[in-house]
Design a protein around this motif. Structure first.
Motif, PDB file in Angstrom:
ATOM      1  N   GLU A  86       0.816  -1.204   0.000  1.00 52.16           N
ATOM      2  CA  GLU A  86       0.000   0.000   0.000  1.00 52.16           C
ATOM      3  C   GLU A  86       0.858   1.265   0.000  1.00 52.16           C
ATOM      4  OE1 GLU A  86      -3.413   1.309   2.977  1.00 52.16           O
ATOM      5  OE2 GLU A  86      -3.889  -0.090   1.364  1.00 52.16           O
ATOM      6  N   LYS A  87       1.954   1.254   0.770  1.00 46.00           N
ATOM      7  CA  LYS A  87       2.850   2.416   0.850  1.00 46.00           C
ATOM      8  C   LYS A  87       4.290   1.928   0.913  1.00 46.00           C
ATOM      9  CE  LYS A  87       0.905   4.088   4.619  1.00 46.00           C
ATOM     10  NZ  LYS A  87       0.656   4.928   5.782  1.00 46.00           N
ATOM     11  N   ARG A  88       5.192   2.777   0.438  1.00 45.43           N
ATOM     12  CA  ARG A  88       6.612   2.462   0.536  1.00 45.43           C
ATOM     13  C   ARG A  88       7.237   3.049   1.789  1.00 45.43           C
ATOM     14  NH1 ARG A  88       9.910   1.576  -4.376  1.00 45.43           N
ATOM     15  NH2 ARG A  88       8.524   0.516  -5.794  1.00 45.43           N
ATOM     16  N   GLN A  89       6.749   4.167   2.264  1.00 47.16           N
ATOM     17  CA  GLN A  89       7.302   4.828   3.447  1.00 47.16           C
ATOM     18  C   GLN A  89       6.198   5.156   4.432  1.00 47.16           C
ATOM     19  OE1 GLN A  89      10.468   5.450   4.260  1.00 47.16           O
ATOM     20  NE2 GLN A  89      11.162   4.450   2.393  1.00 47.16           N
ATOM     21  N   PRO A  90       6.117   4.498   5.553  1.00 40.38           N
ATOM     22  CA  PRO A  90       6.832   3.271   5.849  1.00 40.38           C
ATOM     23  C   PRO A  90       6.230   2.123   5.040  1.00 40.38           C
ATOM     24  CG  PRO A  90       5.261   3.687   7.591  1.00 40.38           C
ATOM     25  CD  PRO A  90       5.198   4.861   6.640  1.00 40.38           C
ATOM     26  N   LEU A  91       7.040   1.103   4.777  1.00 44.56           N
ATOM     27  CA  LEU A  91       6.585  -0.030   3.987  1.00 44.56           C
ATOM     28  C   LEU A  91       5.360  -0.649   4.643  1.00 44.56           C
ATOM     29  CD1 LEU A  91       7.112  -1.780   1.515  1.00 44.56           C
ATOM     30  CD2 LEU A  91       8.529  -3.250   2.958  1.00 44.56           C
ATOM     31  N   THR A  92       4.248  -0.620   3.929  1.00 41.65           N
ATOM     32  CA  THR A  92       2.963  -1.051   4.476  1.00 41.65           C
ATOM     33  C   THR A  92       2.233  -1.914   3.452  1.00 41.65           C
ATOM     34  OG1 THR A  92       2.812   1.042   5.680  1.00 41.65           O
ATOM     35  CG2 THR A  92       0.780  -0.221   5.464  1.00 41.65           C
ATOM     36  N   ALA A  93       1.665  -2.996   3.930  1.00 39.41           N
ATOM     37  CA  ALA A  93       0.848  -3.867   3.077  1.00 39.41           C
ATOM     38  C   ALA A  93      -0.550  -3.946   3.668  1.00 39.41           C
ATOM     39  CB  ALA A  93       1.463  -5.256   2.980  1.00 39.41           C
TER      40      ALA A  93
END
Length: 113
Positions: A86-93
């Motif tokens: 979902e996001k790279r910063q912070p890495l989120t799934a």
């Protein structure tokens, strides 16, 4: 027989002894892999994660930041885990709301190349 399946950032390997190894693709050192007693053990870890999770949520004692990030990427890449980055910063799934994991995902005998 060992089965290795490559993805974009990670590799999953089923070993003859029943263990399952998640490794960073194109990395040779042991610092870039995590060995689980079985694929089911990795599945249990995934099942315990919240619907949205970060590398911090994946962690356990002895699991470095790089390995935590590698696992998040593996969960997003492997078809047995129904989630996406979902996001790279912070890495989120985020886990998808669906009918569950792809039943062909791990037992289909595909090489994944």
């Amino acid at each position: 027989m060992t089965e290795r399946r490559e993805f974009v950032r990670t590799v999953g390997t089923h070993r003859e002894d029943g263990s399952y190894v998640v490794a960073r693709r194109c990395a040779d050192s042991s610092g870039h892999r995590k060995v689980f007693e079985s694929f089911a053990a990795l599945q249990r870890r995934y099942d315990r994660l919240p619907d949205e999770f970060t590398a911090e949520d994946v962690g356990e004692s002895g699991l470095t930041g790089g390995r935590r990030h590698m696992l998040v990427h593996h969960f997003a890449e492997h078809p047995s885990f129904d989630c996406e980055l979902e996001k790279r910063q912070p890495l989120t799934a985020r886990k998808r709301a669906g009918d569950g994991p792809d039943p062909r995902g791990d037992a289909g005998g595909e090489t994944g190349y």
